[in-house]
Design a protein around this motif. Structure first.
Motif, PDB file in Angstrom:
ATOM      1  N   LEU A 132      -0.402  -5.929 -17.764  1.00  0.00           N
ATOM      2  CA  LEU A 132       0.193  -4.578 -17.727  1.00  0.00           C
ATOM      3  C   LEU A 132       1.313  -4.471 -18.755  1.00  0.00           C
ATOM      4  CD1 LEU A 132       0.121  -4.197 -13.845  1.00  0.00           C
ATOM      5  CD2 LEU A 132      -1.539  -3.336 -15.502  1.00  0.00           C
ATOM      6  N   ARG A 146      15.038   0.416 -18.172  1.00  0.00           N
ATOM      7  CA  ARG A 146      13.880  -0.356 -18.645  1.00  0.00           C
ATOM      8  C   ARG A 146      13.775  -0.426 -20.159  1.00  0.00           C
ATOM      9  NH1 ARG A 146       8.570   0.479 -14.955  1.00  0.00           N
ATOM     10  NH2 ARG A 146       8.189  -1.640 -15.685  1.00  0.00           N
ATOM     11  N   LYS A 179       1.776   1.182 -21.444  1.00  0.00           N
ATOM     12  CA  LYS A 179       2.437   1.948 -20.400  1.00  0.00           C
ATOM     13  C   LYS A 179       3.779   2.455 -20.880  1.00  0.00           C
ATOM     14  CE  LYS A 179       4.507  -2.111 -18.081  1.00  0.00           C
ATOM     15  NZ  LYS A 179       4.410  -3.029 -16.957  1.00  0.00           N
ATOM     16  N   HIS A 180       4.380   3.446 -20.273  1.00  0.00           N
ATOM     17  CA  HIS A 180       3.896   4.269 -19.168  1.00  0.00           C
ATOM     18  C   HIS A 180       3.647   5.635 -19.764  1.00  0.00           C
ATOM     19  CE1 HIS A 180       6.731   1.162 -17.679  1.00  0.00           C
ATOM     20  NE2 HIS A 180       5.845   0.993 -16.732  1.00  0.00           N
ATOM     21  N   ARG A 190      12.492   8.536 -11.154  1.00  0.00           N
ATOM     22  CA  ARG A 190      11.321   8.267 -12.006  1.00  0.00           C
ATOM     23  C   ARG A 190      10.014   8.763 -11.401  1.00  0.00           C
ATOM     24  NH1 ARG A 190       9.587   1.887 -11.835  1.00  0.00           N
ATOM     25  NH2 ARG A 190       9.761   1.549  -9.616  1.00  0.00           N
ATOM     26  N   TYR A 226       4.994   7.517 -13.873  1.00  0.00           N
ATOM     27  CA  TYR A 226       5.369   8.076 -12.566  1.00  0.00           C
ATOM     28  C   TYR A 226       5.781   9.546 -12.648  1.00  0.00           C
ATOM     29  CZ  TYR A 226       5.782   3.507 -10.197  1.00  0.00           C
ATOM     30  OH  TYR A 226       5.538   2.299  -9.611  1.00  0.00           O
ATOM     31  N   ASP A 258       0.262   4.141 -12.429  1.00  0.00           N
ATOM     32  CA  ASP A 258       1.343   3.219 -12.106  1.00  0.00           C
ATOM     33  C   ASP A 258       1.299   3.028 -10.590  1.00  0.00           C
ATOM     34  OD1 ASP A 258       3.472   1.530 -12.100  1.00  0.00           O
ATOM     35  OD2 ASP A 258       4.770   2.787 -13.340  1.00  0.00           O
ATOM     36  N   TRP A 259       1.886   1.949 -10.130  1.00  0.00           N
ATOM     37  CA  TRP A 259       1.746   1.541  -8.725  1.00  0.00           C
ATOM     38  C   TRP A 259       2.487   2.529  -7.807  1.00  0.00           C
ATOM     39  CZ3 TRP A 259      -0.897  -0.929 -11.895  1.00  0.00           C
ATOM     40  CH2 TRP A 259      -1.623  -2.071 -11.597  1.00  0.00           C
ATOM     41  N   SER A 392       9.473  -5.408 -12.192  1.00  0.00           N
ATOM     42  CA  SER A 392       8.100  -5.904 -12.277  1.00  0.00           C
ATOM     43  C   SER A 392       7.871  -6.867 -13.437  1.00  0.00           C
ATOM     44  CB  SER A 392       7.128  -4.733 -12.384  1.00  0.00           C
ATOM     45  OG  SER A 392       7.423  -3.953 -13.520  1.00  0.00           O
TER      46      SER A 392
HETATM   47  C1  BGC Z   1       6.034  -0.407 -12.796  1.00  0.00           C
HETATM   48  C2  BGC Z   1       4.939  -0.871 -13.724  1.00  0.00           C
HETATM   49  C3  BGC Z   1       4.318  -2.132 -13.194  1.00  0.00           C
HETATM   50  C4  BGC Z   1       3.803  -1.870 -11.799  1.00  0.00           C
HETATM   51  C5  BGC Z   1       3.147  -3.061 -11.143  1.00  0.00           C
HETATM   52  C6  BGC Z   1       5.580  -0.343 -11.353  1.00  0.00           C
HETATM   53  O1  BGC Z   1       6.661  -0.178 -10.503  1.00  0.00           O
HETATM   54  O2  BGC Z   1       6.516   0.847 -13.208  1.00  0.00           O
HETATM   55  O3  BGC Z   1       5.459  -1.067 -15.019  1.00  0.00           O
HETATM   56  O4  BGC Z   1       3.331  -2.574 -14.056  1.00  0.00           O
HETATM   57  O5  BGC Z   1       4.882  -1.488 -10.966  1.00  0.00           O
HETATM   58  O6  BGC Z   1       4.100  -4.004 -10.802  1.00  0.00           O
END
Ligand code: BGC
Length: 720
Positions: A132, A146, A179-180, A190, A226, A258-259, A392
């Protein structure tokens, strides 16, 4: 005929990369064969997570799962199946590569490629299909938590550095996930902030690196952001995903959310999302009980198809892309390798070229290797881990050399004493922390050893804890935290030979800059941080890094903060306006005539370079620039020739100048070399909002050639 199961089995057991690999056309054929055999439920299952970091395959057909991992500075340690805890495996310690902000500071795309290959190999060894990263969001404010994961404030630099990273990773059979996408330029709100940005700023500043990643780098996946754009979450955003990414740029890979970035079924179905991850979490720490089948692209999607709301048209497109990713990454690649000497060397080589020497008055640096001096090392960052933090992107490194260790190794005959001087109250390797209220005693202890020392090396900065360069929060202000500014002032008072070494992925205010003789920007360099700090201080390394973003004197000097209006940053009621438009970073400083503390592209060397015999010629399609770079100093070193171009008397708002080319040259002491650069005239276009297309203005332009954005010589050219 080869069965599907046999196909996957034979590929994954092949040892040697390149043997018997399917071509892209064969992959498409394969997909045509597989798709009709899948049930509706099997197809929908592939479109969402089955665990925190995996999506299912089709077991009955031998189609393997897809494993995703953070990224982007190394392969993250194993995470539990369905919570954010670490799994405590003992075989997942990796090489920690320098953060992407440091990679950008090398201004060396060849190192990006090596970074990519090494990271790709580690990913394969860890059995990950997708890494990622890289993070390609543009540095808009020095407060963004970030920025260390991104490549600075310039879209051209970010593009040039991103493409080889992607090609390197994917040359090993690991997919990247850029990303992102897009406009994720802060951590405050965010998940919900809606970004209002002009089409010009979107096209000229925030999208070019993503476009390069897709069109030139052929990234196999991309991660939606996000935040919102045009009041629509980026993970299911029609303009970004359907019109631009899959339409204009013809992206043929997978859009992964994104997660926790997906919020609804319908728009996710029709607006281009392919894989949904991390739903019902905040992406980092919190989560709630749920079943993976309840994801928006799970049961609700299947039901919507069954009751006729959607046909399987969109689903088939998503699955086609997912199978393509699956086949691309299971295509007879090698097994990879991890934490080998070669990867450590790559991490070290990148770190070596990343360090930026910001100040070196009276050539106080480098210090003599063999000196028997008394050295006082002060500051928490000399001893704490700067890898196991930050959100992350944090890693479990096989090893990490602290700056204190690195300094001890670099000066074997010196008498090195160490004192924290301050504490952030967070854990520090090998040191028992006094409680926060004992800051005074820490300070006094540090001042005592500083006074008695011949030289003081202060190692501080930010530290990847919450609100100090970390995901999930922005910095609260532009100053160094934990009383470091006062401490530095007091250290210089007791010992004027105080050298400041800073680790961070962001600019910081330096109110003490006039008082200290030397400042070194050391970033987050991963496993090799300490060695490289030591080698820069003793002169084994001659610094050649350049700043990938400007250092404003004070926060109000940076574009978004100059408006002193919360709607410009961080937003009001979740609405935010990018009012500075295209004028980010040095574009702002130059155009508004606000002198930065340190300019974009700036960085000193222990040698002196001259850029001479510059010539600028125009051909039908290019500006050709040539120059001679001479190393006038007594040490071998490297210089970065930078070419910027500005339009004179434009009919639209333009920055005074924009980076359009650069080249790093390594030269022995006394050596000189001719450098040639080509700037395509096409790249001088601005985005015409009315015509919705790129336009090259005719008339006068100025080409600027130099070794930083504020040290250039101008040359006039005319485009007719
Ligand atoms: C982050 C991503 C990351 C993902 C998985 C998210 O909170 O924004 O950059 O790849 O989590 O951990």
């Amino acid at each position: 005929m080869v069965t599907i199961a046999a196909l996957f089995v034979s590929c994954s057991t092949q040892e040697q990369q390149g043997k018997g690999q399917m071509t892209e056309a064969q992959i498409e054929q394969r997909i045509d064969e597989i798709l009709p055999q899948l049930t509706l439920e099997e197809k929908a299952a592939m479109c969402h997570a089955q665990s925190k970091f995996s999506t299912p395959g089709v077991p009955r057909l031998g189609i393997p799962e897809i494993w995703w991992s953070d990224g982007p500075h190394g392969v993250r340690a194993e995470i539990n199946w369905n919570d954010w805890g670490y799994s405590s495996w003992t075989n997942d310690s990796v090489t920690a590569f320098p953060a992407l902000s440091a990679l950008a500071a090398t201004f060396n795309p060849e190192l990006s490629y090596l970074y990519g290959v090494a990271l790709g190999e580690e990913s394969r060894y860890r059995k990950k299909n997708v890494i990622l990263g890289p993070g390609l969001n543009i540095y808009r404010t020095p407060l963004n938590g970030r920025n260390f994961e991104y490549m600075g404030e310039d879209p051209y630099l970010t593009s040039v550095m991103a493409v080889p990273y992607i090609q390197g990773v994917q040359s090993t059979g690991t997919a990247t996930s850029v990303k992102h996408f897009a406009l994720n330029n802060q951590e405050v709100d965010r998940m919900s902030v809606n970004v209002k940005v002009s089409d010009r700023a979107l096209r000229e500043i925030y999208l070019p690196a993503f476009k390069a990643a897709i069109v030139r780098g052929h990234a196999w996946t991309i991660m939606g952001a996000y935040n919102k754009y045009q009041d629509e979450h980026c993970c299911s955003n029609k303009t970004l995903l359907m019109d631009i990414l899959k339409g204009e740029w013809q992206f043929d890979g997978v859009v992964v959310s994104d997660w926790g970035g997906v919020h609804e079924t319908d728009r996710s179905v029709v607006n281009g999302l392919d894989v949904e991850m991390g739903t019902y979490t905040n992406g980092l720490t919190s989560e709630s009980k749920f079943s993976f089948d309840d994801y928006f692209l799970g049961r609700p999607y299947v039901n919507a198809i069954k009751c006729g709301k959607f046909t399987e048209k969109e689903l088939d497109d998503k699955v086609r892309r997912i199978l393509r990713l699956n086949l691309r990454t299971n295509n007879g690649w090698g097994n990879g390798r991890m934490t080998c000497d070669e990867h450590m060397k790559v991490a070290h080589d990148i770190a070596k070229e990343a360090v930026v020497l910001l100040k070196n008055e009276t050539d106080v640096l480098p210090l003599n290797k063999d000196s028997e001096l008394k050295i006082a090392v002060v500051g928490e960052n000399a001893v704490r881990s700067l890898i196991k933090a930050g959100g992350s992107s944090e890693l479990k490194p096989k090893y990490e050399v602290s700056p204190l260790e690195g300094i001890r190794n670099a000066f074997p005959k010196a008498n090195v004493e160490q004192s924290l001087g301050y504490t952030s109250g967070m854990s520090v390797y090998g040191a028992v922390l006094p409680p926060r209220e004992n800051q005074d005693s820490l300070r006094l202890a540090a001042l005592k050893i500083a006074k008695e020392a011949d030289i003081v090396i202060f190692v501080g900065g930010l530290n990847k804890s919450h609100e100090q360069d970390c995901e999930g929060g922005d910095r609260k202000d532009y100053l160094l935290p934990f009383g470091q500014n006062q401490l530095i002032e007091q250290l210089v008072e007791v010992n004027p030979k105080t050298i400041v070494v800073l680790t961070s992925g962001n600019a910081v205010a330096m109110p003490w800059i006039e008082k200290v003789p030397a400042v070194v920007q050391a970033w987050y360099l991963g496993s090799e941080l300490g060695n490289v700090v030591g080698e820069v201080l003793n002169g084994t390394i001659n610094p050649s890094g350049k700043l990938p973003f400007s250092y404003p004197v004070k926060l109000e000097d940076s574009a978004p903060h100059s408006f002193a209006d919360a709607v410009v940053y961080p937003g009001v009621d979740k609405q935010e306006e990018y009012r500075e438009d295209i004028l980010i970073g040095y574009r702002w400083h130059d155009t508004k005539d606000i002198k930065p503390l340190f300019a974009f592209g700036y960085g000193l060397s222990y040698s002196q370079f001259e850029i001479k015999n510059i010539s600028v010629n125009k051909t039908v399609s290019n500006l050709n620039i040539s120059a001679t770079v001479a190393n006038m100093g007594s040490r071998d070193g490297a210089e970065v020739v930078q070419v910027y171009v500005g339009k004179n008397d434009s009919k639209v708002l333009r920055a005074v100048k924009e980076l359009k080319g650069f080249k790093k040259v390594s030269l022995k002491s006394g050596e000189e070399q001719m450098v040639e650069l080509e700037v395509p005239i096409e790249s001088l276009a601005f985005y015409n909002e009315e015509l919705k297309s790129w336009e090259i203005e005719k008339g006068g332009y100025t080409v600027y050639v130099g070794n930083s954005s504020d040290n250039v010589q101008p040359f006039d050219v005319n485009i007719d």
